[in-house]
Design an enzyme around this catalytic site. Structure first.
Site, PDB file in Angstrom:
ATOM      1  N   HIS A  89       0.852  -1.189   0.000  1.00  0.00           N
ATOM      2  CA  HIS A  89       0.000   0.000   0.000  1.00  0.00           C
ATOM      3  C   HIS A  89       0.884   1.233   0.000  1.00  0.00           C
ATOM      4  O   HIS A  89       1.933   1.236   0.642  1.00  0.00           O
ATOM      5  CB  HIS A  89      -0.913   0.006   1.243  1.00  0.00           C
ATOM      6  CG  HIS A  89      -2.098   0.872   1.088  1.00  0.00           C
ATOM      7  ND1 HIS A  89      -2.057   2.225   1.313  1.00  0.00           N
ATOM      8  CD2 HIS A  89      -3.360   0.587   0.683  1.00  0.00           C
ATOM      9  CE1 HIS A  89      -3.254   2.729   1.076  1.00  0.00           C
ATOM     10  NE2 HIS A  89      -4.063   1.759   0.672  1.00  0.00           N
ATOM     11  N   ASP A 130      -7.853  -5.515   0.157  1.00  0.00           N
ATOM     12  CA  ASP A 130      -8.351  -6.421  -0.876  1.00  0.00           C
ATOM     13  C   ASP A 130      -8.047  -7.896  -0.589  1.00  0.00           C
ATOM     14  O   ASP A 130      -8.689  -8.770  -1.152  1.00  0.00           O
ATOM     15  CB  ASP A 130      -7.753  -6.043  -2.243  1.00  0.00           C
ATOM     16  CG  ASP A 130      -8.342  -4.744  -2.752  1.00  0.00           C
ATOM     17  OD1 ASP A 130      -9.552  -4.548  -2.599  1.00  0.00           O
ATOM     18  OD2 ASP A 130      -7.586  -3.922  -3.297  1.00  0.00           O
TER      19      ASP A 130
HETATM   20  N1  ACO Z   1       3.973  -7.845  -4.104  1.00  0.00           N
HETATM   21  C1  ACO Z   1       5.313  -7.865  -4.208  1.00  0.00           C
HETATM   22  N2  ACO Z   1       6.101  -6.775  -4.096  1.00  0.00           N
HETATM   23  C2  ACO Z   1       5.467  -5.613  -3.865  1.00  0.00           C
HETATM   24  C3  ACO Z   1       4.075  -5.517  -3.731  1.00  0.00           C
HETATM   25  C4  ACO Z   1       3.313  -6.696  -3.860  1.00  0.00           C
HETATM   26  N3  ACO Z   1       1.988  -6.682  -3.764  1.00  0.00           N
HETATM   27  N4  ACO Z   1       3.738  -4.235  -3.508  1.00  0.00           N
HETATM   28  C5  ACO Z   1       4.880  -3.538  -3.498  1.00  0.00           C
HETATM   29  N5  ACO Z   1       5.935  -4.370  -3.722  1.00  0.00           N
HETATM   30  C6  ACO Z   1       7.364  -3.981  -3.790  1.00  0.00           C
HETATM   31  C7  ACO Z   1       7.699  -3.453  -5.164  1.00  0.00           C
HETATM   32  O1  ACO Z   1       8.090  -4.468  -6.043  1.00  0.00           O
HETATM   33  C8  ACO Z   1       8.808  -2.484  -4.843  1.00  0.00           C
HETATM   34  O2  ACO Z   1       9.991  -3.249  -4.583  1.00  0.00           O
HETATM   35  P1  ACO Z   1      11.445  -2.671  -4.982  1.00  0.00           P
HETATM   36  O3  ACO Z   1      11.602  -1.410  -4.194  1.00  0.00           O
HETATM   37  O4  ACO Z   1      12.368  -3.766  -4.578  1.00  0.00           O
HETATM   38  O5  ACO Z   1      11.393  -2.428  -6.462  1.00  0.00           O
HETATM   39  C9  ACO Z   1       8.366  -1.878  -3.517  1.00  0.00           C
HETATM   40  O6  ACO Z   1       7.556  -2.884  -2.895  1.00  0.00           O
HETATM   41  C10 ACO Z   1       7.561  -0.612  -3.665  1.00  0.00           C
HETATM   42  O7  ACO Z   1       6.454  -0.886  -4.539  1.00  0.00           O
HETATM   43  P2  ACO Z   1       5.713   0.206  -5.416  1.00  0.00           P
HETATM   44  O8  ACO Z   1       4.849  -0.495  -6.407  1.00  0.00           O
HETATM   45  O9  ACO Z   1       6.683   1.227  -5.938  1.00  0.00           O
HETATM   46  O10 ACO Z   1       4.835   0.916  -4.299  1.00  0.00           O
HETATM   47  P3  ACO Z   1       3.621   1.883  -4.548  1.00  0.00           P
HETATM   48  O11 ACO Z   1       3.430   2.663  -3.329  1.00  0.00           O
HETATM   49  O12 ACO Z   1       3.762   2.628  -5.836  1.00  0.00           O
HETATM   50  O13 ACO Z   1       2.425   0.842  -4.803  1.00  0.00           O
HETATM   51  C11 ACO Z   1       0.631  -0.602  -4.644  1.00  0.00           C
HETATM   52  C12 ACO Z   1       1.415   0.519  -3.946  1.00  0.00           C
HETATM   53  C13 ACO Z   1       0.288  -0.181  -6.068  1.00  0.00           C
HETATM   54  C14 ACO Z   1      -0.660  -0.848  -3.876  1.00  0.00           C
HETATM   55  C15 ACO Z   1       1.494  -1.875  -4.671  1.00  0.00           C
HETATM   56  O14 ACO Z   1       1.801  -2.284  -3.366  1.00  0.00           O
HETATM   57  C16 ACO Z   1       0.852  -2.992  -5.461  1.00  0.00           C
HETATM   58  O15 ACO Z   1       0.950  -3.032  -6.688  1.00  0.00           O
HETATM   59  N6  ACO Z   1       0.150  -3.948  -4.775  1.00  0.00           N
HETATM   60  C17 ACO Z   1      -0.565  -5.006  -5.437  1.00  0.00           C
HETATM   61  C18 ACO Z   1      -1.913  -4.528  -5.941  1.00  0.00           C
HETATM   62  C19 ACO Z   1      -2.892  -4.282  -4.804  1.00  0.00           C
HETATM   63  O16 ACO Z   1      -3.091  -5.105  -3.918  1.00  0.00           O
HETATM   64  N7  ACO Z   1      -3.557  -3.112  -4.868  1.00  0.00           N
HETATM   65  C20 ACO Z   1      -4.599  -2.736  -3.892  1.00  0.00           C
HETATM   66  C21 ACO Z   1      -4.159  -1.626  -2.986  1.00  0.00           C
HETATM   67  S1  ACO Z   1      -5.411  -1.237  -1.810  1.00  0.00           S
HETATM   68  C22 ACO Z   1      -6.563  -0.410  -2.717  1.00  0.00           C
HETATM   69  O17 ACO Z   1      -6.239   0.289  -3.636  1.00  0.00           O
HETATM   70  C23 ACO Z   1      -7.938  -0.542  -2.392  1.00  0.00           C
END
Ligand code: ACO
Length: 376
Positions: A259, A313
C-alpha cells in the site's frame, strides 16, 4: 515549481474531515472514530451519514436518511430498458461505469452543484448502484429480475436482489461490515479522480464515473478480483509458498499486498481476516482461508521488512467468496461502498473548491524543425 514526486507520493493535495490514516501505526478513523468500532457497532447507512455530516446521526435523522436512500432503490423510468439492451458478456465494472454515467441523462438537472443538489444526487446514486449490479447479474445469467425491497438495508437488499432470497443475518451483517470498511480512505486514486473532476465544476455523475474507472484498475480496487484469481490458481495450501516465491522471483506483484500509505498491517485487513475466517468456517471454505494465511506467512518472511502487508483487498476476496458473490462482482461491490466516500469528497471539494491543475516536467526537445511530409 515544487519538487517532482512520481506518482504524487507524499504530495498533500486536499483537506478532508472524513477519514484519517496513520500508515506507520496502521490506524484508520472515520471522523475520528476508529474503523474497528464502526465495523462492530455501526451500519453502512450510519457510516455514510457520519462521513457526509461529520457526526453520528440521532435515531430520527438516521431513519430519515435511510428512507431517503430507499426511495432511490428503484431505477428511473427507461434505465431498465437501457440495462437490458447491454451485451450480456459485458464486464460488470464497465457496465456500472457506463450506467452511472447514463443516470445523468435521466436527471432533469444533472449539473446542479449547490450542496443540497449534490447530496440529492449522491443519495440517488448510492441507492441505485446495488440495483444496477443485481439487475445486470440476473439479466446476464438469464434469470428474472428481483425488484428492490425498501424494507431492507442496502447490504440486505443487494443480496436479496442478487439471489432472489433474503440473506441470513450473518451474511447480511458480513456484507454490511464490508461496506463500512470500504466506505472511505483518504485521497486514494479514485477519490482523487472524483475530486479532480468536480474541481472543474463538472457534475456528480461525471465525478463518480471517473472514480469508478480508476477503482477498476488492478493496482487499486481491481486487486480483490486478482486475489481470488490467485487463490483459484493455487491448487492446495501446501502449494502456496512455492507459488508466491516463484512470483516474487519473477518480480511479479502479489495482489492484495502492499500500500502507498500503510507500511504496517492495514487495519481493514485485520477485521476482514477475522470475518473471512468466521465465514469460511460457516460455509465449508476453510481450505481457501488457509491458502490465504499460507500466502500471508510466506509474504511475511519474504517482504514484510519492506513494509508490505495484506491490504483491504486480500481478505475481502475470501469474504466475498464465502458470501456467495461471483468473482467479477467483487470490485463492483467495492463501488457500492466507495460511492459513500467519493460523494462525500465531491461535496467537501465543492465547499471550498479550487481547480486541480498540477504541473508537468517537460522532457522533450525544443525548437525542433517542422519537417515537410515528403522529407520525413
Ligand atoms: N507484491 C510484491 N512486491 C510488492 C508488492 C506486492 N503486492 N507491492 C509492493 N511491492 C514492492 C515493489 O516491487 C517495490 O519493490 P522494490 O523497491 O524492490 O522495487 C516496492 O515494494 C515498492 O512498490 P511500489 O509499487 O513502488 O509501491 P507503490 O506505493 O507505488 O504501490 C501498490 C502501492 C500499487 C498498492 C502496490 O503495493 C501494489 O501493486 N500492490 C498489489 C496490488 C494491490 O493489492 N492493490 C490494492 C491496494 S489497496 C486499494 O487500492 C484498495
Amino acid at each position: 515549481m515544487t519538487a517532482y514526486s512520481k506518482g504524487l507520493e507524499g504530495v498533500v493535495a486536499a483537506e478532508t474531515k472524513m477519514s484519517f490514516i496513520d500508515g506507520e501505526k496502521g490506524v484508520l478513523e472515520y471522523v475520528g472514530i476508529p474503523i474497528g468500532d464502526l465495523a462492530k457497532n455501526s451500519t453502512f447507512e450510519e457510516t455514510v451519514f457520519l462521513l457526509w455530516n461529520g457526526r453520528l446521526p440521532k435515531a430520527a435523522e438516521l431513519a430519515a436518511f435511510t428512507a431517503e436512500i430507499r426511495k432511490h432503490y428503484e431505477l428511473p423510468a427507461g434505465m431498465e430498458q437501457r440495462l437490458l439492451a447491454l451485451p450480456r458478456d459485458a464486464k460488470p465494472m464497465h457496465m456500472i461505469r457506463t450506467m452511472v454515467s447514463a443516470l445523468s441523462m435521466h436527471d432533469q438537472n444533472p449539473d446542479a452543484n449547490d450542496a443540497p443538489s449534490l447530496r440529492e444526487r449522491a443519495i440517488s446514486i448510492l441507492g441505485r448502484v446495488p440495483t444496477l449490479l443485481a439487475y445486470f447479474h440476473r439479466y446476464r445469467s438469464g434469470m428474472p429480475l428481483v425488484r428492490p425491497d425498501t424494507s431492507l438495508s442496502i447490504a440486505e437488499n443487494f443480496l436479496y436482489m442478487l439471489n432472489a432470497a433474503r440473506p441470513t443475518a450473518t451474511m447480511a451483517k458480513a456484507m454490511d461490515v464490508c461496506l463500512v470498511l470500504h466506505a472511505d480512505h483518504g485521497l486514494n486514486n479514485s477519490t482523487f479522480s472524483a475530486r479532480s473532476v468536480i474541481s472543474t465544476q463538472s457534475d456528480m455523475y461525471s465525478a463518480i464515473t471517473a472514480a469508478i474507472g480508476s477503482l477498476k484498475g488492478p493496482l487499486h480496487g481491481g486487486a480483490n478480483e486478482g486475489v481470488m484469481v490467485m487463490l483459484n490458481e493455487i491448487p492446495s495450501v501446501e502449494a502456496a509458498e512455492k507459488y508466491v516465491l516463484d512470483k516474487l522471483s519473477r518480480k511479479d506483484k502479489i495482489m492484495g499486498f502492499g500500500h502507498r500509505i500503510y507500511k504496517s498491517y492495514d487495519p481493514r485487513a485485520t477485521h476482514l481476516k477475522v470475518l473471512a475466517k468466521q465465514l469460511a468456517s460457516d460455509t465449508g471454505n476453510m481450505a481457501l482461508y488457509e491458502k490465504s494465511t499460507a500466502i500471508e506467512k510466506t509474504m511475511e518472511t519474504a517482504v514484510a521488512a519492506k513494509g508490505i502487508y495484506p491490504n483491504v483487498d486480500f481478505y475481502s476476496a475470501t469474504t466475498y467468496h464465502c458470501i456467495g458473490l461471483p468473482l467479477d462482482l467483487f470490485t463492483p461491490v467495492f463501488v457500492i461502498a466507495r460511492v459513500g466516500g467519493w460523494a462525500g469528497h465531491v461535496i467537501e471539494q465543492m465547499g471550498d473548491n479550487r481547480l486541480y491543475r498540477p504541473d508537468v516536467l517537460y522532457k522533450g526537445p525544443h525548437n525542433a524543425p517542422y519537417v515537410p511530409m515528403a522529407q520525413r
